[in-house]
Design a protein around this motif. Structure first.
Motif, PDB file in Angstrom:
ATOM      1  N   TYR A   1     -49.052 -10.441  -5.229  1.00  5.92           N
ATOM      2  CA  TYR A   1     -48.813  -9.245  -4.420  1.00  5.92           C
ATOM      3  C   TYR A   1     -48.139  -8.137  -5.234  1.00  5.92           C
ATOM      4  CZ  TYR A   1     -47.709  -6.484  -0.263  1.00  5.92           C
ATOM      5  OH  TYR A   1     -47.640  -5.479   0.662  1.00  5.92           O
TER       6      TYR A   1
ATOM      7  N   ALA B   1     -47.985 -15.537  -2.914  1.00  5.10           N
ATOM      8  CA  ALA B   1     -48.948 -15.101  -1.902  1.00  5.10           C
ATOM      9  C   ALA B   1     -49.410 -16.280  -1.064  1.00  5.10           C
ATOM     10  CB  ALA B   1     -50.149 -14.424  -2.575  1.00  5.10           C
TER      11      ALA B   1
ATOM     12  N   GLY C   1     -55.974  -8.419   8.527  1.00  3.83           N
ATOM     13  CA  GLY C   1     -54.753  -8.021   7.842  1.00  3.83           C
ATOM     14  C   GLY C   1     -54.994  -6.810   6.969  1.00  3.83           C
ATOM     15  N   GLU C   2     -53.977  -6.458   6.215  1.00  2.62           N
ATOM     16  CA  GLU C   2     -54.036  -5.285   5.346  1.00  2.62           C
ATOM     17  C   GLU C   2     -55.114  -5.433   4.278  1.00  2.62           C
ATOM     18  OE1 GLU C   2     -49.458  -3.656   5.137  1.00  2.62           O
ATOM     19  OE2 GLU C   2     -50.043  -5.339   3.872  1.00  2.62           O
TER      20      GLU C   2
ATOM     21  N   ASP D   1     -56.624  -5.478   0.612  1.00  2.00           N
ATOM     22  CA  ASP D   1     -56.140  -5.917  -0.703  1.00  2.00           C
ATOM     23  C   ASP D   1     -54.854  -6.727  -0.607  1.00  2.00           C
ATOM     24  OD1 ASP D   1     -58.274  -4.566  -1.772  1.00  2.00           O
ATOM     25  OD2 ASP D   1     -57.139  -2.747  -2.176  1.00  2.00           O
ATOM     26  N   ASN D   2     -54.694  -7.493   0.456  1.00  2.00           N
ATOM     27  CA  ASN D   2     -53.533  -8.361   0.608  1.00  2.00           C
ATOM     28  C   ASN D   2     -53.935  -9.769   0.178  1.00  2.00           C
ATOM     29  OD1 ASN D   2     -51.667 -10.288   1.899  1.00  2.00           O
ATOM     30  ND2 ASN D   2     -50.744  -8.458   2.773  1.00  2.00           N
TER      31      ASN D   2
ATOM     32  N   SER E   1     -52.491 -12.638   0.379  1.00  2.00           N
ATOM     33  CA  SER E   1     -52.194 -13.693   1.348  1.00  2.00           C
ATOM     34  C   SER E   1     -53.294 -13.787   2.403  1.00  2.00           C
ATOM     35  CB  SER E   1     -50.837 -13.439   2.018  1.00  2.00           C
ATOM     36  OG  SER E   1     -49.791 -13.531   1.078  1.00  2.00           O
ATOM     37  N   CYS E   2     -53.807 -12.636   2.839  1.00  2.00           N
ATOM     38  CA  CYS E   2     -54.902 -12.629   3.808  1.00  2.00           C
ATOM     39  C   CYS E   2     -56.138 -13.289   3.207  1.00  2.00           C
ATOM     40  CB  CYS E   2     -55.226 -11.209   4.238  1.00  2.00           C
ATOM     41  SG  CYS E   2     -53.873 -10.349   5.084  1.00  2.00           S
TER      42      CYS E   2
ATOM     43  N   GLY F   1     -51.716  -3.510   9.234  1.00  2.00           N
ATOM     44  CA  GLY F   1     -50.580  -4.366   8.878  1.00  2.00           C
ATOM     45  C   GLY F   1     -49.479  -4.334   9.912  1.00  2.00           C
TER      46      GLY F   1
ATOM     47  N   GLY G   1     -48.894  -6.696   6.643  1.00  2.00           N
ATOM     48  CA  GLY G   1     -49.378  -7.967   6.135  1.00  2.00           C
ATOM     49  C   GLY G   1     -50.522  -8.535   6.951  1.00  2.00           C
TER      50      GLY G   1
ATOM     51  N   ARG H   1     -41.900 -12.168   8.809  1.00  2.00           N
ATOM     52  CA  ARG H   1     -42.174 -12.072   7.386  1.00  2.00           C
ATOM     53  C   ARG H   1     -40.921 -12.499   6.623  1.00  2.00           C
ATOM     54  NH1 ARG H   1     -44.939  -6.671   5.656  1.00  2.00           N
ATOM     55  NH2 ARG H   1     -46.068  -8.093   4.273  1.00  2.00           N
TER      56      ARG H   1
END
Length: 352
Positions: free
Chosen positions: A152, A176, A205-206, A208-209, A211-212, A234, A236, A275
Motif C-alpha cells: 500500500y 496489505a 473498494g477503492e 488500486d487498493n 487489500s481489495c 472508500g 479502503g 480499520r
C-alpha cells in the motif's frame, strides 16, 4: 534510558546495551525475537512507535536501520556509524537500537546488524516503505525467518503486488494481506452459519487498493468462482457480496469502522470492522513465524492480471478475478496468459 554513540562500532553498541540493562536492572531474558526495521529519517518515528507498541505483545530487540547516503563522492567514502540505544520506558518492553549508516557503510548494513541480533532468537525484517524487489535475497532479508513489506505504501500498489507474487519466498508477507484478516474471518464465519454453494462474488473498494485485490483473489482461489472487483469511494475495502444458491450474503462497511452483515432469512447484524493501525497489523504478523501458505496461494492468483499498469479511477471500471476453473487450462510455453477485463457500471453491494 537513552545512550547516544557517535562514530561507533557494533561491539561498542553491545557494550552500551549491557551497561544500560545493568543501570536500570532489566535482564536480557524475555525477549522473543529481533525486529529489524529498514526505513529512512522521514518515516523512522512512526515505524519505531508502531514497533514499540507491538513489543508490548512481543517483547523484542528493535533495530532500526537508517541509511544516510550522500551524493558527494567524498562523503560516500567517509563511512561512519552513529547509534542511539534505548532501554526501559523509552523502548517499550524490550530494547531499541537506532543505527544511522553514513557513506559506503550504508551498502553493508548486514555486517553492522548481524552482531546485534539476539542469539538463538528468530529475526523479522520489516520495510514500512521502499521494500526491495526480492526481500529474501536482500542482504538484510537473508538474515530473517519472516520478511514484512507493505504494497500500500508503494507509488503503484498493484504493480508492487505483482512483484510480491513474482518474487515470493516462504516467509514473505505483506501488510496489505494482514489488513483483510477480519474480513476473511467474518466471511468464513458467515458461510459456517449458512452453508451453501457460492456461485459468484463481488468485492467493492477503492481503486488500486492492494487489500481489495488480495481479498478478491483469495475468494476466487478458495471458492473457484468468478469474482468482480467494483470501485467505490472508500475508505479502503467497503463491501463484499457472496451470491449463493440459498440467497445473498453481504458484508457492507461504508464508514470504515462499523459493518453490517446481511444474510437471507436472518436479521441484519452490526459488526465491528474498524480499520486497524500499523502497530496492530505488525503485532498480528509477529504471532506466526512460519510460512503463510494461504497468502502465497492468494497473492499468486491472477498475477498476470495485476502485472499491467493500474487502471485510472473511473466510475465504470470493473476488474474481474479469473475463475479457478479457467486456471486449470495450461497454456503453451512462451504464451503469456492474458487476463480478461470486464467493463460494467460500478455497483454497491447491498442486500435486497
Amino acid at each position: 534510558m537513552k545512550i547516544d554513540l557517535t562514530e561507533t562500532t557494533s561491539s561498542k553498541i553491545n557494550q552500551a546495551l549491557v551497561s544500560a540493562r545493568r543501570a536500570i536492572g532489566t535482564p536480557a531474558i524475555g525477549m522473543v525475537l529481533t525486529l529489524v526495521i529498514v526505513t529512512d529519517e522521514e518515516n523512522a518515528y512512526d515505524a519505531l512507535k508502531s514497533a514499540g507498541d507491538a513489543s508490548r505483545e512481543h517483547p523484542s530487540r528493535i533495530i532500526a536501520v537508517i541509511k544516510r547516503l550522500s551524493r558527494s563522492p567524498r562523503s560516500r567514502r567517509d563511512a561512519r556509524l552513529d547509534a542511539e540505544v534505548r532501554v526501559g520506558s523509552d523502548a517499550g518492553t524490550g530494547e531499541t537500537v537506532v543505527l544511522r549508516l553514513h557513506g559506503e557503510l550504508a551498502n553493508h548494513a548486514q555486517s553492522v546488524v548481524l552482531p546485534l541480533l539476539l542469539p538463538d532468537a528468530p529475526v523479522v525484517v520489516w520495510w514500512p516503505e521502499g521494500a526491495p524487489a526480492e526481500p529474501a535475497k536482500d542482504p538484510l532479508g537473508a538474515l530473517a525467518q519472516r520478511r514484512i513489506t507493505d504494497a500500500y505504501s508503494a507509488e503503484r500498489p498493484l504493480d508492487e503486488l505483482a512483484v510480491r507474487a513474482a518474487t515470493y519466498h516462504p516467509g514473505d508477507t505483506d501488510l496489505a494481506w494482514t489488513r483483510i484478516t477480519p474480513w476473511r474471518s467474518m466471511l468464513a464465519a458467515a458461510l459456517d452459519q449458512q452453508p451453501a454453494e457460492v456461485t459468484a462474488a463481488t468485492v467493492e473498494g477503492e481503486s488500486d487498493n492492494p487489500s481489495c485485490e488480495l481479498l478478491a483473489m483469495w475468494l476466487a482461489d478458495r471458492l473457484g468462482v468468478p469474482v468482480e472487483r467494483t470501485l467505490s469511494g472508500g475508505p479502503g475495502l467497503t463491501a463484499v457480496r457472496l451470491d449463493t444458491k440459498d440467497g445473498v450474503i453481504v458484508l457492507d462497511r461504508a464508514d470504515g469502522s462499523l459493518a453490517t452483515l446481511s444474510m437471507e432469512g436472518q436479521p441484519d447484524r452490526a459488526v465491528a470492522l474498524k480499520r486497524r493501525e500499523p502497530a496492530e497489523l505488525l503485532a498480528e504478523e509477529l504471532r506466526r513465524l512460519d510460512p503463510d501458505n494461504t497468502y502465497e496461494s492468494a497473492v499468486k492468483f491472477g498475477v498476470e492480471r495485476l502485472a499491467g499498469p493500474p487502471q485510472a479511477p473511473a466510475a465504470k471500471t470493473v476488474r474481474a478475478a479469473e475463475p479457478a476453473a479457467d486456471r486449470s487450462a495450461k497454456q503453451p510455453a512462451g504464451d503469456a496468459p492474458k487476463a480478461a477485463a470486464k467493463k460494467a457500471p460500478a455497483k454497491k453491494a447491498a442486500s435486497k
